[in-house]
Write an enzyme that holds these catalytic residues in place. Structure first.
Site, mmCIF file in Angstrom:
data_model
loop_
_atom_site.group_PDB
_atom_site.id
_atom_site.type_symbol
_atom_site.label_atom_id
_atom_site.label_comp_id
_atom_site.label_asym_id
_atom_site.label_seq_id
_atom_site.Cartn_x
_atom_site.Cartn_y
_atom_site.Cartn_z
ATOM 1 N N CYS A 123 0.811 -1.223 0.000
ATOM 2 C CA CYS A 123 0.000 0.000 0.000
ATOM 3 C C CYS A 123 0.843 1.272 0.000
ATOM 4 C CB CYS A 123 -0.947 0.003 1.189
ATOM 5 S SG CYS A 123 -2.147 -1.353 1.160
ATOM 6 N N HIS A 266 -2.735 7.392 2.246
ATOM 7 C CA HIS A 266 -3.262 6.104 1.813
ATOM 8 C C HIS A 266 -4.624 5.904 2.456
ATOM 9 C CE1 HIS A 266 -3.988 1.936 1.214
ATOM 10 N NE2 HIS A 266 -3.614 1.563 2.429
ATOM 11 N N ASN A 296 -10.344 0.529 0.385
ATOM 12 C CA ASN A 296 -8.881 0.494 0.366
ATOM 13 C C ASN A 296 -8.450 -0.112 -0.966
ATOM 14 O OD1 ASN A 296 -6.150 -0.186 0.652
ATOM 15 N ND2 ASN A 296 -6.361 -0.739 2.804
#
Length: 346
Positions: A123, A266, A296
């Site tokens: 990520c 993020h 996500n």
């Protein structure tokens, strides 16, 4: 933990000239995810701040999403694919183990002169890729063209166990891209901090499908190809390390926290981000969140949020952006970028 010191470009200034994104057509509601995971839609919203996400169609792979985002970013920058010297794709869900997904993108968009490679920092991947590509451009590195394409793209719907409420409720699919190139002095990427702590590698992992546990009937039966995450430990890492990394980046770059105009993190979990924001010490920064609508999207989340904010016209020439990603490894990356409006180089 290993840590790259804050880096300020010593060569030509490099910044973002254009942004683009792509989301699959299928919207998946909390009601659908909740039924599979054995929870309620209200539980998902309360724990994650997510209301819906997108899943790739059966015929779509990571490169398909990446190509669409790439084309949008190139069009926004007014740059043709044959002007690219580099293509870097940040992903932890490549189309296949070999070749690099970036090479598939290169072929599809006709960037015949570009060197193409993938980068996997899970990520955190987009920030790692952004810093890498900007460094290559700033140094010259023998590239025949002064532009780079950086893409964050992931299709996590293919690797999540949809009965696992710890992970299935979080993830969606998408791709975001930026075109990098020369900008005016005082603009562009000015500092970065990349960190890794391999001692924590077991917090986020897919254990099967590599050289240690090749695909087999046993790995399939054991669910080794699914994404697994120790959510509580990951949250503890983020809440401790993200503020520390941002403070160190700003201090080393002699930047007043109050001078940060925009924070693009993020988009891991809306509830986690809400907890973290109070400790970041960014009193004026406008935080840009898309997690409620996208979920996500791993390496795609920062460029998706960046493109969303840019297309709303919220960035003003000369404003300071702070990008921050965190994920498996464990890894964390943050970068400072002064926005140049106009997207057309110096």
């Amino acid at each position: 933990m290993t840590e790259q010191p804050v880096r300020t470009s010593g060569g030509r200034p490099i910044g973002i000239l254009g942004t683009g994104s792509y989301l699959p057509a299928e919207t998946v509601s909390n009601e659908v995810v909740a039924e599979r995971a054995g929870v309620t839609p209200e539980w998902i919203s309360a724990k994650t701040g997510i209301h819906r996400r997108r899943y790739a169609a059966d015929h779509e792979a990571t490169s398909d999403l990446a190509v669409e985002a790439a084309r949008a970013a190139l069009a926004d920058a007014g740059i043709s694919a044959d002007q690219l010297g580099w293509i870097v794709v940040a992903t932890s869900t490549p189309d296949q183990p070999q070749p690099a997904t970036a090479c598939l993108v290169q072929h599809r968009i006709g960037a015949t002169g570009a060197a193409a490679f993938d980068l996997n920092a899970v990520c955190s991947g987009f920030v790692f890729a952004l810093v890498t590509a900007a460094g290559l451009l700033s140094a010259g590195s023998g590239a025949p063209a002064p532009y780079a394409l950086v893409i964050g793209a992931d299709v996590y719907s293919r690797i999540i166990d949809r009965t696992d409420r710890r992970t299935a409720v979080l993830f969606g699919d998408g791709a975001g891209a930026v075109v990098l190139g020369p900008v005016r002095p005082g603009y562009g990427l000015s500092g970065s901090l990349l960190t890794s702590d391999g001692a924590l590698h077991e917090l986020i992992e897919v254990t099967a499908g590599g050289s240690r546990a090749p695909a087999s009937e046993k790995t399939l039966a054991d669910g080794g190809h699914f994404f697994r995450m120790r959510g509580r430990a990951v949250s503890e890492y983020v809440l401790a390390e993200l503020p520390r990394a941002i403070r160190r980046l700003l201090a080393a770059h002699r930047t007043d926290p109050a001078s940060v105009d925009h924070f693009i993190p993020h988009q891991a979990n809306g509830v986690l981000l809400a907890k973290a924001l109070g400790d970041l010490g960014l009193p004026r920064a406008r935080t840009h969140l898309t997690v409620a609508e996208h979920g996500n999207t791993s390496a795609a989340s920062i460029p998706l949020a960046l493109d969303d904010a840019r297309r709303q016209g919220v960035f003003v020439d000369g404003e300071l952006l702070l990008l921050a990603g965190f994920g498996g490894g464990m890894s964390l990356g943050a970068a400072l970028l002064t926005w140049q409006d106009g997207h057309r180089g110096p």
